[in-house]
Design a protein around this motif. Structure first.
Motif, PDB file in Angstrom:
ATOM      1  N   SER A 191       0.854  -1.181   0.000  1.00 42.73           N
ATOM      2  CA  SER A 191       0.000   0.000   0.000  1.00 42.73           C
ATOM      3  C   SER A 191       0.891   1.232   0.000  1.00 42.73           C
ATOM      4  N   PRO A 192       0.332   2.423  -0.224  1.00 45.69           N
ATOM      5  CA  PRO A 192       1.097   3.644   0.043  1.00 45.69           C
ATOM      6  C   PRO A 192       1.531   3.638   1.508  1.00 45.69           C
ATOM      7  N   GLY A 193       2.582   4.372   1.822  1.00 48.26           N
ATOM      8  CA  GLY A 193       3.104   4.369   3.176  1.00 48.26           C
ATOM      9  C   GLY A 193       2.119   4.943   4.192  1.00 48.26           C
ATOM     10  N   TYR A 194       2.067   4.311   5.366  1.00 47.77           N
ATOM     11  CA  TYR A 194       1.222   4.823   6.454  1.00 47.77           C
ATOM     12  C   TYR A 194       2.060   5.435   7.581  1.00 47.77           C
ATOM     13  N   TYR A 195       3.416   5.325   7.469  1.00 45.56           N
ATOM     14  CA  TYR A 195       4.279   5.935   8.476  1.00 45.56           C
ATOM     15  C   TYR A 195       5.655   6.177   7.868  1.00 45.56           C
ATOM     16  N   GLN A 196       6.191   7.383   8.062  1.00 49.34           N
ATOM     17  CA  GLN A 196       7.532   7.705   7.582  1.00 49.34           C
ATOM     18  C   GLN A 196       8.550   7.327   8.650  1.00 49.34           C
ATOM     19  N   VAL A 197       9.524   6.540   8.251  1.00 51.20           N
ATOM     20  CA  VAL A 197      10.447   5.900   9.189  1.00 51.20           C
ATOM     21  C   VAL A 197      11.716   6.715   9.401  1.00 51.20           C
ATOM     22  N   ARG A 198      12.166   6.750  10.657  1.00 48.32           N
ATOM     23  CA  ARG A 198      13.477   7.295  10.991  1.00 48.32           C
ATOM     24  C   ARG A 198      14.227   6.250  11.810  1.00 48.32           C
ATOM     25  N   PRO A 255      11.560   9.147   1.019  1.00 50.66           N
ATOM     26  CA  PRO A 255      11.717   8.774   2.422  1.00 50.66           C
ATOM     27  C   PRO A 255      11.327   7.317   2.636  1.00 50.66           C
ATOM     28  N   GLU A 256      11.946   6.682   3.621  1.00 52.66           N
ATOM     29  CA  GLU A 256      11.577   5.314   3.973  1.00 52.66           C
ATOM     30  C   GLU A 256      10.206   5.333   4.640  1.00 52.66           C
ATOM     31  N   GLU A 257       9.331   4.424   4.205  1.00 54.76           N
ATOM     32  CA  GLU A 257       7.986   4.364   4.767  1.00 54.76           C
ATOM     33  C   GLU A 257       7.581   2.924   5.035  1.00 54.76           C
ATOM     34  N   VAL A 299      -5.831   3.791   2.476  1.00 54.26           N
ATOM     35  CA  VAL A 299      -4.717   4.445   3.170  1.00 54.26           C
ATOM     36  C   VAL A 299      -4.615   5.916   2.762  1.00 54.26           C
ATOM     37  N   GLU A 300      -4.746   6.190   1.471  1.00 56.53           N
ATOM     38  CA  GLU A 300      -4.680   7.566   0.993  1.00 56.53           C
ATOM     39  C   GLU A 300      -5.806   8.414   1.596  1.00 56.53           C
ATOM     40  N   ALA A 301      -7.002   7.830   1.724  1.00 56.77           N
ATOM     41  CA  ALA A 301      -8.124   8.559   2.314  1.00 56.77           C
ATOM     42  C   ALA A 301      -7.865   8.869   3.785  1.00 56.77           C
ATOM     43  N   LEU A 302      -7.251   7.924   4.503  1.00 64.86           N
ATOM     44  CA  LEU A 302      -6.939   8.134   5.920  1.00 64.86           C
ATOM     45  C   LEU A 302      -5.866   9.210   6.098  1.00 64.86           C
TER      46      LEU A 302
END
Length: 301
Positions: free
Chosen positions: A147-154, A253-255, A274-277
């Protein structure tokens, strides 16, 4: 099936007219004899057409139920109490929000255990979608859908308080450290590709084993995603501290993304959910609710 009539050796125009009439007459019968498209049979017809996003009627493994996979134990702060079904923790909350968008209320969601490395390995899956801090990568896309990313990772470095690496302020300060990370993760990739330590890193089958190694002094520091790092230092290894976070690499970015079987009929529907959320602010609100402790940490360059 109806056979075409035999043609006599008459004039060409007559023969052509007879042939055209025969083909037109036989067309409906021939169409009726065509085999069913395999792509529209099986699970898709059991619980909704493959291309449909009709709520509660998707082409799921079990009609009327959305099956979600994750690893066990299910770690804080992504889950709470090692129980994904309670809806507590960022990923549990995201999973139920996606399910609701797809038309599956909480009672229509079923959870299965899916080990981290198997979630994105080639082969048939026992889930409709998986949520387990899996970073999206082109290599993994060869075996599964995302899916598209739901969280950008660090990615973040954790060390025991008072150790000489706890005061590291740059990647160079960590080069001589014995670092650890879970196998198959982007945390391990960050160790080898960004920090590039002079000492061979330790690789563990799970974060639990890695945390034990840090406690016992078998490694100098541990690399984790930022929210997990803050939870580890705040609740599990209080003698440890967050040293700093690593800069993102590359243009994208990593997601973390939801994992689906390669070519899944649900990929488009899940992606739109996911995009709607993200668009309506739900993801941001859930991140604030469950990951609020993951505040800014010094960037190690």
């Amino acid at each position: 099936m109806t056979s075409l009539p035999a043609l006599s050796a008459g004039r060409p125009a007559v023969r052509a007219a007879l042939l055209l009439a025969a083909v037109v007459a036989a067309a409906p019968v021939l169409a009726g004899c065509a085999p069913q498209d395999a792509a529209t049979s099986g699970a898709a017809t059991a619980s909704g057409s493959a291309g449909s996003c009709e709520k509660g009627a998707l082409a799921t493994r079990k009609a009327g139920t959305l099956t979600i996979g994750t690893d066990k134990p299910a770690y804080e702060p992504w889950f709470s109490g090692d129980d994904p079904s309670n809806g507590k923790g960022y990923e549990a909350a995201v999973a139920y929000a996606v399910a609701d968008r797809l038309g599956y209320p909480k009672e229509k969601v079923s959870w299965v255990v899916s080990p981290f490395n198997k979630a994105f390995a080639p082969g048939a899956k026992d889930f409709d979608l998986d949520i387990n801090q899996v970073s999206v990568s082109e290599e993994r896309r060869q075996a599964v859908d995302f899916s598209p990313g739901y969280y950008q990772v660090r990615q973040t470095v954790v060390a025991l308080k008072g150790s000489r690496f706890a005061s590291a302020r740059s990647l160079a300060d960590l080069r001589g450290a014995k670092l650890g990370a879970q196998v198959g993760t982007t945390s391990l990739a960050a160790v080898t590709d960004q920090i590039k330590p002079s000492v061979q890193p330790a690789v563990f089958d799970s974060n639990d084993l890695a945390k034990s190694a840090l406690k016992n002094g078998q490694i100098d520091a541990l690399v984790l995603d930022l929210p997990t790092a803050f939870y580890v230092t705040g609740a599990e290894v209080p003698d440890a501290q967050v040293v700093g976070q690593l800069e993102g690499t590359g243009a994208d970015p990593e997601e973390f993304g939801l994992v689906l079987d390669k070519g899944s009929a649900l990929t488009g529907c899940v992606g739109r959910a996911v995009e709607a959320l993200r668009a309506d602010g739900t993801l941001a609100a859930l991140e604030k609710q469950w990951l609020s402790d993951a505040v800014a940490a010094p960037v190690l360059k």
